[in-house]
Design a protein around this motif. Structure first.
Motif, short mmCIF file in Angstrom:
data_model
loop_
_atom_site.label_atom_id
_atom_site.label_comp_id
_atom_site.label_asym_id
_atom_site.label_seq_id
_atom_site.Cartn_x
_atom_site.Cartn_y
_atom_site.Cartn_z
N GLY A 1 4.39 12.46 -14.07
CA GLY A 1 3.95 11.79 -15.28
C GLY A 1 4.44 10.35 -15.27
N PHE A 2 3.61 9.44 -15.70
CA PHE A 2 3.96 8.02 -15.67
C PHE A 2 5.21 7.73 -16.50
CE2 PHE A 2 3.58 3.77 -17.64
CZ PHE A 2 3.78 3.01 -16.50
N ASP A 3 5.28 8.30 -17.70
CA ASP A 3 6.40 8.01 -18.59
C ASP A 3 7.73 8.50 -18.03
OD1 ASP A 3 4.73 6.77 -20.41
OD2 ASP A 3 4.37 8.59 -21.56
N ARG A 4 7.73 9.62 -17.33
CA ARG A 4 8.97 10.20 -16.81
C ARG A 4 9.38 9.62 -15.45
NH1 ARG A 4 6.13 14.32 -18.86
NH2 ARG A 4 5.45 15.10 -16.84
N ALA A 5 8.44 9.02 -14.75
CA ALA A 5 8.74 8.48 -13.41
C ALA A 5 9.67 7.28 -13.52
CB ALA A 5 7.45 8.08 -12.71
N SER A 6 10.54 7.14 -12.53
CA SER A 6 11.48 6.02 -12.52
C SER A 6 11.31 5.21 -11.24
CB SER A 6 12.92 6.53 -12.61
OG SER A 6 13.29 7.18 -11.40
N MET A 7 11.78 3.98 -11.28
CA MET A 7 11.73 3.13 -10.10
C MET A 7 12.61 3.72 -8.99
SD MET A 7 9.56 0.74 -10.65
CE MET A 7 9.69 -0.96 -10.11
N ALA A 8 13.69 4.40 -9.37
CA ALA A 8 14.56 5.04 -8.37
C ALA A 8 13.80 6.14 -7.62
CB ALA A 8 15.81 5.61 -9.04
N GLN A 9 13.00 6.92 -8.36
CA GLN A 9 12.17 7.95 -7.72
C GLN A 9 11.17 7.32 -6.75
OE1 GLN A 9 10.86 9.75 -11.51
NE2 GLN A 9 11.15 11.72 -10.47
N LEU A 10 10.57 6.23 -7.18
CA LEU A 10 9.59 5.55 -6.33
C LEU A 10 10.25 5.05 -5.06
CD1 LEU A 10 7.53 3.41 -8.89
CD2 LEU A 10 7.08 5.70 -8.06
N ARG B 1 12.93 6.27 -3.58
CA ARG B 1 13.20 7.43 -2.71
C ARG B 1 11.94 7.90 -2.01
NH1 ARG B 1 16.55 8.96 -6.91
NH2 ARG B 1 14.99 10.39 -7.76
N GLU B 2 10.84 8.00 -2.75
CA GLU B 2 9.57 8.46 -2.17
C GLU B 2 9.08 7.51 -1.09
OE1 GLU B 2 6.41 11.02 -1.56
OE2 GLU B 2 8.08 11.39 -2.93
N CYS B 3 9.30 6.22 -1.28
CA CYS B 3 8.87 5.20 -0.30
C CYS B 3 9.84 5.08 0.88
CB CYS B 3 8.77 3.83 -0.96
SG CYS B 3 7.44 3.66 -2.12
N HIS C 1 0.73 4.19 -2.89
CA HIS C 1 0.47 5.61 -2.61
C HIS C 1 1.62 6.49 -3.09
CE1 HIS C 1 -3.34 5.28 -0.63
NE2 HIS C 1 -2.89 4.45 0.28
N ALA C 2 2.85 6.04 -2.83
CA ALA C 2 4.01 6.80 -3.28
C ALA C 2 4.07 6.87 -4.81
CB ALA C 2 5.30 6.17 -2.73
N ALA C 3 3.79 5.74 -5.45
CA ALA C 3 3.82 5.70 -6.92
C ALA C 3 2.72 6.59 -7.50
CB ALA C 3 3.66 4.26 -7.40
N ALA C 4 1.54 6.59 -6.89
CA ALA C 4 0.46 7.44 -7.38
C ALA C 4 0.89 8.91 -7.34
CB ALA C 4 -0.81 7.22 -6.57
N LYS C 5 1.55 9.30 -6.26
CA LYS C 5 2.02 10.68 -6.13
C LYS C 5 3.05 11.00 -7.22
CE LYS C 5 4.29 13.87 -2.95
NZ LYS C 5 4.90 14.04 -1.62
N ILE C 6 4.01 10.11 -7.40
CA ILE C 6 5.05 10.33 -8.42
C ILE C 6 4.45 10.34 -9.82
CG2 ILE C 6 7.13 9.35 -9.49
CD1 ILE C 6 7.73 10.62 -6.82
N PHE C 7 3.60 9.37 -10.12
CA PHE C 7 2.99 9.30 -11.46
C PHE C 7 2.13 10.53 -11.72
CE2 PHE C 7 2.92 4.33 -11.46
CZ PHE C 7 4.29 4.31 -11.57
N ALA C 8 1.44 11.03 -10.69
CA ALA C 8 0.56 12.20 -10.86
C ALA C 8 1.36 13.47 -11.05
CB ALA C 8 -0.37 12.33 -9.66
N THR C 9 2.45 13.62 -10.31
CA THR C 9 3.21 14.88 -10.36
C THR C 9 4.28 14.89 -11.44
OG1 THR C 9 4.69 14.07 -8.60
CG2 THR C 9 2.80 15.39 -7.92
N GLU D 1 0.84 -1.21 0.00
CA GLU D 1 0.00 0.00 0.00
C GLU D 1 0.87 1.26 0.00
OE1 GLU D 1 -3.28 1.83 3.01
OE2 GLU D 1 -3.38 -0.32 2.63
N GLN D 2 1.96 1.22 0.75
CA GLN D 2 2.89 2.35 0.79
C GLN D 2 3.48 2.61 -0.60
OE1 GLN D 2 6.27 1.61 3.33
NE2 GLN D 2 7.26 3.55 2.87
N ILE D 3 3.84 1.54 -1.28
CA ILE D 3 4.40 1.68 -2.63
C ILE D 3 3.36 2.26 -3.58
CG2 ILE D 3 5.23 0.39 -4.66
CD1 ILE D 3 6.54 -1.57 -2.60
#
Length: 198
Positions: free
Chosen positions: A28-37, A39-41, A18-26, A14-16
């Motif tokens: 963009g899905f195409d620009r988001a990376s697993m490394a960003q996810l 860090r956010e988590c 929520h964090a991914a939704a924030k990253i994908f929303a802010t 669930e934590q992943i």
């Protein structure tokens, strides 16, 4: 020997999401990376791969969890024993309440749904259709004389209501339950009685 599931597996998942939704929303899905996810988590990238094998799998789980849960909440809140007008009012209120706290997931739905496979998109659209049918049924019940057999008009009004509710977060981000209820009442009054009803 098979790896056992950690006690906090569901919580981490669930934590992943929520964090991914924030990253994908802010971002963009195409620009988001697993490394960003990661860090956010606050966890390692390897740990994310323990739960999801790809960014696409995370996107699917975000949308599947969000839309199926939204549909279940909205449909289970139906009150067919109410008068038709009050049933419509209740439906509009429950839809807007169900959106609360899910602004990022909502943005991901609007902007990244097309990144899913066709089969996955069909699954998501089925959840959406269930909610559209429910609201259309409430509308037809509240004003059968307005819609008759005019399915195009019924769909136009249904989608107009969803449009008003779907974009509420854009100008009232973080609105609490009372503000949402007040806006739901305004949308219901506007729908049922036009401008003179508000």
């Amino acid at each position: 020997m098979a790896r056992t599931i950690a006690k906090d597996h569901d919580q981490k998942r669930e934590q992943i999401l929520h964090a991914a939704a924030k990253i994908f929303a802010t971002e963009g899905f195409d620009r988001a990376s697993m490394a960003q996810l990661a860090r956010e988590c606050g966890i390692s990238k390897a740990n994310i791969y323990h739960y999801y094998d790809s960014k696409d799998a995370i996107l699917f789980d975000i949308l599947d969890t969000y839309l199926s849960g939204l549909r279940d909440v909205v449909l289970s809140a139906d009150e067919p024993s109410l008068s038709p007008e009050d049933r419509l009012r209740s439906a509009i209120r429950e839809i807007l309440r169900a959106y609360q706290g899910s602004d990022y997931e909502h943005q991901v739905q609007l902007n990244a749904l097309s990144s899913l496979s066709e089969e996955q998109q069909d699954m998501m659209r089925a959840y959406q259709r269930d909610m559209v049918r429910f609201l259309s049924d409430c509308l037809r019940g509240a004003a059968p004389e307005v819609f008759g057999d005019d399915r195009a008009k019924l769909r136009a009004v249904t989608m107009s209501i969803f449009g008003m509710l779907n974009w509420y977060y854009m100008w009232n981000s973080g609105a609490g339950a009372q503000a949402r209820d007040d806006y739901a009442r305004l949308v219901a009054d506007l729908t049922l009685q036009g401008l003179h009803g508000i």
